[in-house]
Each structure stands twice: as structure tokens, then as C-alpha cells.
Design a protein around this motif. Structure first.
Motif, PDB file in Angstrom:
ATOM      1  N   ARG A   1       0.858  -1.197   0.000  1.00 13.22           N
ATOM      2  CA  ARG A   1       0.000   0.000   0.000  1.00 13.22           C
ATOM      3  C   ARG A   1       0.884   1.234   0.000  1.00 13.22           C
ATOM      4  N   TRP A   2       0.483   2.253  -0.764  1.00 16.40           N
ATOM      5  CA  TRP A   2       1.242   3.500  -0.852  1.00 16.40           C
ATOM      6  C   TRP A   2       0.291   4.681  -0.979  1.00 16.40           C
ATOM      7  N   PRO A   3       0.716   5.868  -0.531  1.00 14.97           N
ATOM      8  CA  PRO A   3      -0.164   7.048  -0.629  1.00 14.97           C
ATOM      9  C   PRO A   3      -0.215   7.557  -2.071  1.00 14.97           C
ATOM     10  N   ILE A   4      -1.439   7.853  -2.518  1.00 16.88           N
ATOM     11  CA  ILE A   4      -1.578   8.452  -3.851  1.00 16.88           C
ATOM     12  C   ILE A   4      -2.216   9.840  -3.787  1.00 16.88           C
ATOM     13  N   TRP A   5      -2.829  10.159  -2.669  1.00 17.80           N
ATOM     14  CA  TRP A   5      -3.448  11.456  -2.462  1.00 17.80           C
ATOM     15  C   TRP A   5      -3.620  11.615  -0.964  1.00 17.80           C
ATOM     16  N   VAL A   6      -3.972  12.772  -0.493  1.00 14.37           N
ATOM     17  CA  VAL A   6      -4.032  13.029   0.939  1.00 14.37           C
ATOM     18  C   VAL A   6      -4.974  12.063   1.675  1.00 14.37           C
ATOM     19  N   PHE A   7      -6.065  11.647   1.046  1.00 17.29           N
ATOM     20  CA  PHE A   7      -7.029  10.758   1.699  1.00 17.29           C
ATOM     21  C   PHE A   7      -7.099   9.368   1.080  1.00 17.29           C
ATOM     22  N   LEU A   8      -6.309   9.093   0.054  1.00 18.16           N
ATOM     23  CA  LEU A   8      -6.399   7.808  -0.640  1.00 18.16           C
ATOM     24  C   LEU A   8      -5.045   7.115  -0.721  1.00 18.16           C
ATOM     25  N   ASP A   9      -5.094   5.788  -0.606  1.00 23.04           N
ATOM     26  CA  ASP A   9      -3.920   4.950  -0.800  1.00 23.04           C
ATOM     27  C   ASP A   9      -4.173   4.024  -1.978  1.00 23.04           C
ATOM     28  N   GLY A  10      -3.112   3.728  -2.706  1.00 22.76           N
ATOM     29  CA  GLY A  10      -3.161   2.685  -3.715  1.00 22.76           C
ATOM     30  C   GLY A  10      -2.831   1.358  -3.054  1.00 22.76           C
TER      31      GLY A  10
ATOM     32  N   GLY B   1      -4.777  -8.330  -7.545  1.00 25.87           N
ATOM     33  CA  GLY B   1      -5.573  -7.145  -7.812  1.00 25.87           C
ATOM     34  C   GLY B   1      -4.858  -5.865  -7.456  1.00 25.87           C
ATOM     35  N   MET B   2      -5.518  -4.774  -7.817  1.00 29.18           N
ATOM     36  CA  MET B   2      -5.042  -3.445  -7.485  1.00 29.18           C
ATOM     37  C   MET B   2      -6.245  -2.544  -7.312  1.00 29.18           C
ATOM     38  N   GLY B   3      -6.028  -1.407  -6.618  1.00 29.39           N
ATOM     39  CA  GLY B   3      -7.147  -0.514  -6.412  1.00 29.39           C
ATOM     40  C   GLY B   3      -6.794   0.648  -5.511  1.00 29.39           C
ATOM     41  N   VAL B   4      -7.835   1.312  -5.007  1.00 27.00           N
ATOM     42  CA  VAL B   4      -7.673   2.427  -4.077  1.00 27.00           C
ATOM     43  C   VAL B   4      -8.538   2.160  -2.855  1.00 27.00           C
ATOM     44  N   ARG B   5      -8.107   2.750  -1.729  1.00 26.52           N
ATOM     45  CA  ARG B   5      -8.820   2.614  -0.463  1.00 26.52           C
ATOM     46  C   ARG B   5      -8.532   3.845   0.374  1.00 26.52           C
ATOM     47  N   PRO B   6      -9.273   4.082   1.472  1.00 24.14           N
ATOM     48  CA  PRO B   6      -8.983   5.240   2.325  1.00 24.14           C
ATOM     49  C   PRO B   6      -7.587   5.135   2.936  1.00 24.14           C
ATOM     50  N   ALA B   7      -6.948   6.272   3.129  1.00 20.79           N
ATOM     51  CA  ALA B   7      -5.609   6.300   3.711  1.00 20.79           C
ATOM     52  C   ALA B   7      -5.617   5.914   5.182  1.00 20.79           C
ATOM     53  N   SER B   8      -6.698   6.155   5.871  1.00 21.98           N
ATOM     54  CA  SER B   8      -6.774   5.890   7.301  1.00 21.98           C
ATOM     55  C   SER B   8      -7.806   4.811   7.581  1.00 21.98           C
ATOM     56  N   ARG B   9      -7.524   3.955   8.554  1.00 24.15           N
ATOM     57  CA  ARG B   9      -8.495   2.927   8.942  1.00 24.15           C
ATOM     58  C   ARG B   9      -9.712   3.535   9.616  1.00 24.15           C
ATOM     59  N   GLU B  10      -9.609   4.767  10.090  1.00 25.00           N
ATOM     60  CA  GLU B  10     -10.750   5.400  10.759  1.00 25.00           C
ATOM     61  C   GLU B  10     -11.750   5.977   9.764  1.00 25.00           C
ATOM     62  N   ASP B  11     -11.335   6.169   8.520  1.00 28.40           N
ATOM     63  CA  ASP B  11     -12.256   6.701   7.512  1.00 28.40           C
ATOM     64  C   ASP B  11     -13.329   5.665   7.189  1.00 28.40           C
ATOM     65  N   HIS B  12     -14.345   6.114   6.466  1.00 29.16           N
ATOM     66  CA  HIS B  12     -15.383   5.174   6.040  1.00 29.16           C
ATOM     67  C   HIS B  12     -14.749   4.119   5.155  1.00 29.16           C
ATOM     68  N   PRO B  13     -14.977   2.837   5.471  1.00 25.17           N
ATOM     69  CA  PRO B  13     -14.301   1.782   4.712  1.00 25.17           C
ATOM     70  C   PRO B  13     -14.909   1.610   3.328  1.00 25.17           C
ATOM     71  N   PHE B  14     -14.049   1.638   2.330  1.00 28.59           N
ATOM     72  CA  PHE B  14     -14.447   1.295   0.974  1.00 28.59           C
ATOM     73  C   PHE B  14     -13.194   0.880   0.239  1.00 28.59           C
ATOM     74  N   GLU B  15     -13.389   0.131  -0.810  1.00 30.32           N
ATOM     75  CA  GLU B  15     -12.299  -0.255  -1.700  1.00 30.32           C
ATOM     76  C   GLU B  15     -12.837  -0.250  -3.117  1.00 30.32           C
ATOM     77  N   LEU B  16     -12.072   0.293  -4.023  1.00 28.27           N
ATOM     78  CA  LEU B  16     -12.380   0.231  -5.445  1.00 28.27           C
ATOM     79  C   LEU B  16     -11.273  -0.628  -6.041  1.00 28.27           C
TER      80      LEU B  16
END
Length: 169
Positions: free
Chosen positions: A114-123, A150-165
């Protein structure tokens, strides 16, 4: 219709802080099901997951998780099909359709980067290996393991609303 009573307990211990992802996590879950309509159809399902995570540089995290589950009848009746452990969908082996893999026990491993791609999103990139098996992992062999990538994006923090694309095969 049969009325089923279920008791579920979950315990999770995580050494990681919210934004510091080096550490370990263990999760245990137990489900006790009982048929209250007079049929003998009680069961116990136990699941566990053990994960280790290393921040290799600036929130670029490599993680390895091992998981297993098993369901056993507590009396003469069958275990209801919908109560059997599953893989696929939002569970491990995410390239498979939800509920596609279902049997008395599961076993597998997930390697994720996992790596940061934007302030609120991780790849995220992941590879998963596992499958479902009969009672007490009967039939377990390396030839029967399935893979999922697979690959995708998810929230950067575990406290954020959980979702995965995700895109997974």
C-alpha cells in the motif's frame, strides 16, 4: 420457518497506530449457532487472522496476513449452508464472486503493498492464495490452492469510512 439463534464474539488486537502502519494485528472470531425449532442443527465457527506490517518508507507499507476458519457441528444436524465460511467478495480472495468459495474450512495468505496516492487515498496491490476445504481442512493440498491478484484504491486511514475500489483477477 426456523428461528436461529446466533451468538458472535470478536476480539482484535492491533499494535499499529492510526497513521503508523508498522506492527501486528491478530483477530479472532467465534460464532455459535443454535436451532430453536427442535431440530439438531447447532454449530460452532471459529476464524482467525494474523498479520504483520512494515512501513518500508513514508507510509509505503508491505503486509502479510494469514487466515483460517473452521465450522463444526455440535450435534447430529447439518450445518446450514449460509453459515459455512466463505471466501470472495469483500472477504479474502477478492477476485472471486461473493460466496463462490464456501465449505467447512478455509485457509490462505494475503501479501499486500500500500502506498499514498493522495491526501485521503492509498493505492493497493495484492496477491492472495487460499481456498475452502472440507471438515478440519480435509483435502488440503498445494495443488488445490487458488490465486487472486488485484489493485485498487482505499482510504488512507483505517478510521475513515471503509471502501475499496478494486480490479482483481
Amino acid at each position: 420457518d426456523t428461528y436461529r439463534r446466533r451468538v458472535m464474539q470478536k476480539l482484535a488486537l492491533d499494535t499499529r497506530a492510526a497513521r503508523e502502519d508498522t506492527g501486528a494485528r491478530i483477530e479472532l472470531e467465534g460464532v455459535l449457532g443454535a436451532d430453536t425449532a427442535g431440530r439438531d442443527a447447532s454449530f460452532l465457527r471459529v476464524s482467525g487472522e494474523l498479520g504483520g506490517y512494515v512501513d518500508i518508507h513514508a507510509r509505503r507499507v508491505v503486509g502479510l496476513r494469514l487466515f483460517a476458519s473452521a465450522t463444526e457441528p455440535l450435534d447430529e444436524g447439518p450445518i446450514p449452508f449460509i453459515e459455512l465460511p466463505t471466501l470472495g467478495g469483500s472477504e479474502p480472495m477478492r477476485a472471486f464472486v461473493d460466496g463462490r468459495l464456501r465449505d467447512r474450512s478455509t485457509l490462505g495468505a494475503i501479501l499486500e503493498y500500500r502506498w499514498p496516492i493522495w491526501v485521503f487515498l492509498d493505492g493497493t496491490l495484492f496477491a492472495e492464495l487460499g481456498n475452502v476445504f472440507g471438515p478440519a481442512w480435509k483435502g488440503l493440498s498445494a495443488d488445490d490452492l487458488r490465486m487472486s491478484f488485484g489493485m485498487g484504491v482505499r482510504p488512507a486511514s483505517r478510521e475513515d469510512h471503509p471502501f475499496e475500489l478494486l480490479f482483481a483477477v
